[in-house]
Motif scaffolding. Sequence first.
Motif, PDB file in Angstrom:
ATOM      1  N   ASP A  87       0.607  -1.246   0.231  1.00  0.00           N
ATOM      2  CA  ASP A  87      -0.199   0.457   0.427  1.00  0.00           C
ATOM      3  C   ASP A  87       0.661   1.640  -0.100  1.00  0.00           C
ATOM      4  O   ASP A  87       0.352   1.712   1.244  1.00  0.00           O
ATOM      5  CB  ASP A  87      -0.981   0.035   0.583  1.00  0.00           C
ATOM      6  CG  ASP A  87      -0.355   0.113   2.211  1.00  0.00           C
ATOM      7  OD1 ASP A  87       1.374  -0.317   2.600  1.00  0.00           O
ATOM      8  OD2 ASP A  87      -0.747   0.475   3.653  1.00  0.00           O
ATOM      9  N   SER A  88       1.823   1.509  -1.035  1.00  0.00           N
ATOM     10  CA  SER A  88       2.806   2.573  -1.171  1.00  0.00           C
ATOM     11  C   SER A  88       3.155   2.862  -3.076  1.00  0.00           C
ATOM     12  O   SER A  88       3.072   3.889  -2.541  1.00  0.00           O
ATOM     13  CB  SER A  88       3.858   2.128   0.084  1.00  0.00           C
ATOM     14  OG  SER A  88       4.663   1.326  -1.132  1.00  0.00           O
ATOM     15  N   ARG A  89       3.113   2.127  -3.775  1.00  0.00           N
ATOM     16  CA  ARG A  89       2.657   3.032  -4.799  1.00  0.00           C
ATOM     17  C   ARG A  89       1.977   2.519  -6.151  1.00  0.00           C
ATOM     18  O   ARG A  89       1.572   0.674  -5.444  1.00  0.00           O
ATOM     19  CB  ARG A  89       4.061   2.217  -4.985  1.00  0.00           C
ATOM     20  CG  ARG A  89       5.087   3.223  -6.337  1.00  0.00           C
ATOM     21  CD  ARG A  89       5.732   2.443  -7.030  1.00  0.00           C
ATOM     22  NE  ARG A  89       6.757   1.351  -7.731  1.00  0.00           N
ATOM     23  CZ  ARG A  89       7.124   0.069  -7.495  1.00  0.00           C
ATOM     24  NH1 ARG A  89       8.093   0.329  -6.214  1.00  0.00           N
ATOM     25  NH2 ARG A  89       7.834  -0.700  -8.192  1.00  0.00           N
ATOM     26  N   VAL A  90       1.960   3.077  -6.226  1.00  0.00           N
ATOM     27  CA  VAL A  90       0.952   2.882  -8.373  1.00  0.00           C
ATOM     28  C   VAL A  90       1.127   3.777  -9.287  1.00  0.00           C
ATOM     29  O   VAL A  90       2.116   4.629  -9.385  1.00  0.00           O
ATOM     30  CB  VAL A  90      -0.507   3.946  -7.579  1.00  0.00           C
ATOM     31  CG1 VAL A  90      -1.473   3.661  -8.770  1.00  0.00           C
ATOM     32  CG2 VAL A  90      -0.954   3.416  -6.855  1.00  0.00           C
ATOM     33  N   ASP A  91       1.813   2.565 -10.161  1.00  0.00           N
ATOM     34  CA  ASP A  91       2.681   2.861 -11.556  1.00  0.00           C
ATOM     35  C   ASP A  91       2.210   3.204 -12.464  1.00  0.00           C
ATOM     36  O   ASP A  91       1.244   2.007 -12.372  1.00  0.00           O
ATOM     37  CB  ASP A  91       3.970   2.074 -11.985  1.00  0.00           C
ATOM     38  CG  ASP A  91       5.161   1.686  -9.939  1.00  0.00           C
ATOM     39  OD1 ASP A  91       5.091   2.786  -9.935  1.00  0.00           O
ATOM     40  OD2 ASP A  91       5.671   0.968 -10.502  1.00  0.00           O
ATOM     41  N   PHE A  92       1.991   4.552 -13.562  1.00  0.00           N
ATOM     42  CA  PHE A  92       1.669   4.415 -13.917  1.00  0.00           C
ATOM     43  C   PHE A  92       2.211   4.111 -15.786  1.00  0.00           C
ATOM     44  O   PHE A  92       3.579   5.074 -15.691  1.00  0.00           O
ATOM     45  CB  PHE A  92       0.596   6.381 -14.594  1.00  0.00           C
ATOM     46  CG  PHE A  92      -0.337   6.218 -13.689  1.00  0.00           C
ATOM     47  CD1 PHE A  92      -1.695   5.844 -13.576  1.00  0.00           C
ATOM     48  CD2 PHE A  92       0.155   5.892 -12.084  1.00  0.00           C
ATOM     49  CE1 PHE A  92      -2.845   5.618 -12.467  1.00  0.00           C
ATOM     50  CE2 PHE A  92      -0.419   6.306 -10.821  1.00  0.00           C
ATOM     51  CZ  PHE A  92      -2.642   6.434 -11.214  1.00  0.00           C
ATOM     52  N   VAL A  93       2.333   3.254 -16.414  1.00  0.00           N
ATOM     53  CA  VAL A  93       2.880   3.272 -17.660  1.00  0.00           C
ATOM     54  C   VAL A  93       2.112   3.843 -18.930  1.00  0.00           C
ATOM     55  O   VAL A  93       1.698   2.877 -19.216  1.00  0.00           O
ATOM     56  CB  VAL A  93       4.118   2.035 -18.082  1.00  0.00           C
ATOM     57  CG1 VAL A  93       4.963   1.828 -18.819  1.00  0.00           C
ATOM     58  CG2 VAL A  93       4.602   1.662 -16.372  1.00  0.00           C
ATOM     59  N   GLN A  94       2.475   4.864 -19.464  1.00  0.00           N
ATOM     60  CA  GLN A  94       2.235   5.103 -20.777  1.00  0.00           C
ATOM     61  C   GLN A  94       2.325   4.597 -21.919  1.00  0.00           C
ATOM     62  O   GLN A  94       3.735   4.208 -21.925  1.00  0.00           O
ATOM     63  CB  GLN A  94       2.499   6.708 -20.810  1.00  0.00           C
ATOM     64  CG  GLN A  94       1.373   7.506 -19.670  1.00  0.00           C
ATOM     65  CD  GLN A  94       1.070   9.185 -19.703  1.00  0.00           C
ATOM     66  OE1 GLN A  94       2.065   9.649 -20.639  1.00  0.00           O
ATOM     67  NE2 GLN A  94       0.797   9.625 -18.644  1.00  0.00           N
ATOM     68  N   SER A  95       0.863   4.653 -23.133  1.00  0.00           N
ATOM     69  CA  SER A  95       1.707   3.775 -24.234  1.00  0.00           C
ATOM     70  C   SER A  95       3.151   4.549 -24.970  1.00  0.00           C
ATOM     71  O   SER A  95       4.477   2.978 -25.685  1.00  0.00           O
ATOM     72  CB  SER A  95       0.654   3.997 -25.401  1.00  0.00           C
ATOM     73  OG  SER A  95       0.380   5.263 -25.243  1.00  0.00           O
ATOM     74  N   ASP A  96       3.249   5.949 -25.163  1.00  0.00           N
ATOM     75  CA  ASP A  96       4.977   6.465 -25.748  1.00  0.00           C
ATOM     76  C   ASP A  96       6.133   5.900 -24.883  1.00  0.00           C
ATOM     77  O   ASP A  96       6.744   6.430 -24.957  1.00  0.00           O
ATOM     78  CB  ASP A  96       4.811   7.812 -25.716  1.00  0.00           C
ATOM     79  CG  ASP A  96       4.737   8.408 -24.521  1.00  0.00           C
ATOM     80  OD1 ASP A  96       4.857   8.104 -23.617  1.00  0.00           O
ATOM     81  OD2 ASP A  96       4.500   9.828 -24.664  1.00  0.00           O
ATOM     82  N   GLY A  97       5.588   5.324 -23.046  1.00  0.00           N
ATOM     83  CA  GLY A  97       7.026   4.813 -22.433  1.00  0.00           C
ATOM     84  C   GLY A  97       7.257   5.976 -21.421  1.00  0.00           C
ATOM     85  O   GLY A  97       8.075   5.593 -20.387  1.00  0.00           O
ATOM     86  N   SER A  98       6.260   6.815 -21.162  1.00  0.00           N
ATOM     87  CA  SER A  98       6.913   7.551 -20.322  1.00  0.00           C
ATOM     88  C   SER A  98       6.307   6.719 -19.081  1.00  0.00           C
ATOM     89  O   SER A  98       4.833   5.761 -18.781  1.00  0.00           O
ATOM     90  CB  SER A  98       5.954   8.857 -20.304  1.00  0.00           C
ATOM     91  OG  SER A  98       6.779   9.156 -21.583  1.00  0.00           O
ATOM     92  N   LYS A  99       6.392   7.516 -17.160  1.00  0.00           N
ATOM     93  CA  LYS A  99       5.625   7.053 -16.177  1.00  0.00           C
ATOM     94  C   LYS A  99       6.108   7.489 -15.431  1.00  0.00           C
ATOM     95  O   LYS A  99       6.196   8.556 -15.268  1.00  0.00           O
ATOM     96  CB  LYS A  99       7.085   5.729 -15.521  1.00  0.00           C
ATOM     97  CG  LYS A  99       7.255   4.622 -16.971  1.00  0.00           C
ATOM     98  CD  LYS A  99       9.077   3.337 -16.253  1.00  0.00           C
ATOM     99  CE  LYS A  99       9.352   3.275 -17.481  1.00  0.00           C
ATOM    100  NZ  LYS A  99      10.894   2.219 -17.618  1.00  0.00           N
ATOM    101  N   ILE A 100       4.726   7.395 -14.741  1.00  0.00           N
ATOM    102  CA  ILE A 100       4.158   8.294 -13.977  1.00  0.00           C
ATOM    103  C   ILE A 100       4.188   6.892 -12.048  1.00  0.00           C
ATOM    104  O   ILE A 100       3.760   6.498 -12.221  1.00  0.00           O
ATOM    105  CB  ILE A 100       2.906   8.791 -13.693  1.00  0.00           C
ATOM    106  CG1 ILE A 100       3.066   9.916 -15.131  1.00  0.00           C
ATOM    107  CG2 ILE A 100       2.954   9.822 -12.686  1.00  0.00           C
ATOM    108  CD1 ILE A 100       1.874  10.266 -15.211  1.00  0.00           C
ATOM    109  N   PHE A 101       5.230   7.485 -11.187  1.00  0.00           N
ATOM    110  CA  PHE A 101       4.850   6.864  -9.896  1.00  0.00           C
ATOM    111  C   PHE A 101       4.239   8.185  -8.958  1.00  0.00           C
ATOM    112  O   PHE A 101       4.733   8.806  -8.413  1.00  0.00           O
ATOM    113  CB  PHE A 101       6.060   6.275  -9.412  1.00  0.00           C
ATOM    114  CG  PHE A 101       7.306   5.900 -11.000  1.00  0.00           C
ATOM    115  CD1 PHE A 101       6.798   4.529 -10.842  1.00  0.00           C
ATOM    116  CD2 PHE A 101       8.364   6.325 -11.414  1.00  0.00           C
ATOM    117  CE1 PHE A 101       7.906   3.914 -12.043  1.00  0.00           C
ATOM    118  CE2 PHE A 101       8.539   5.836 -12.130  1.00  0.00           C
ATOM    119  CZ  PHE A 101       8.613   4.322 -12.657  1.00  0.00           C
TER     120      PHE A 101
END
Length: 160
Positions: A87-101
């Motif tokens: 319960d500490s992290r959510v990772d978003f990986v976009q189709s262009d390879g960009s990432k948001i944590f």
Amino acid sequence: MAKGTNNIAFTAPINPAGATKILTKSQVWAGLLLKIRSAETFTAKAIESTTVLSESVDAEGNPVTEREIVFRADHRKAKDTVTVYEDSRVDFVQSDGSKIFNVLSEGAEGELFLTYVFEWRHPGVGAEELKAFKDKEIKMGNAVKETVDVMRELVVKGEL
């Protein structure tokens, strides 16, 4: 720095001095999980809608959501893959390879913090254009505080 990539991070305290409602770690975590399915709840100015395309688990048993978001300004659609690390992290990986944590952390005294880490990919752009992108991306730092503010409003309304 990888060529064509801007790495930026922003942190906000969850319960700063003067907070109108103290949020617990479980409430913030519930808010982050809601954000996966309803990004527009937290960034209504930027995102028009979120559609969950599929749900599964990865090899380690972490929940994975494929979703599509529609941006308000140009109605552009973007797909991303969201992986939850309870319960500490959510990772978003976009189709262009960009990432948001999105990282929920605790300080030495038990205080809570929310950090957004962005790895924005801009392949093929020159140094000046990359800097222009970075200047624009730095302005997104307010999204962390805005997310916490929305979570607080949802808790006060009994919706989170």
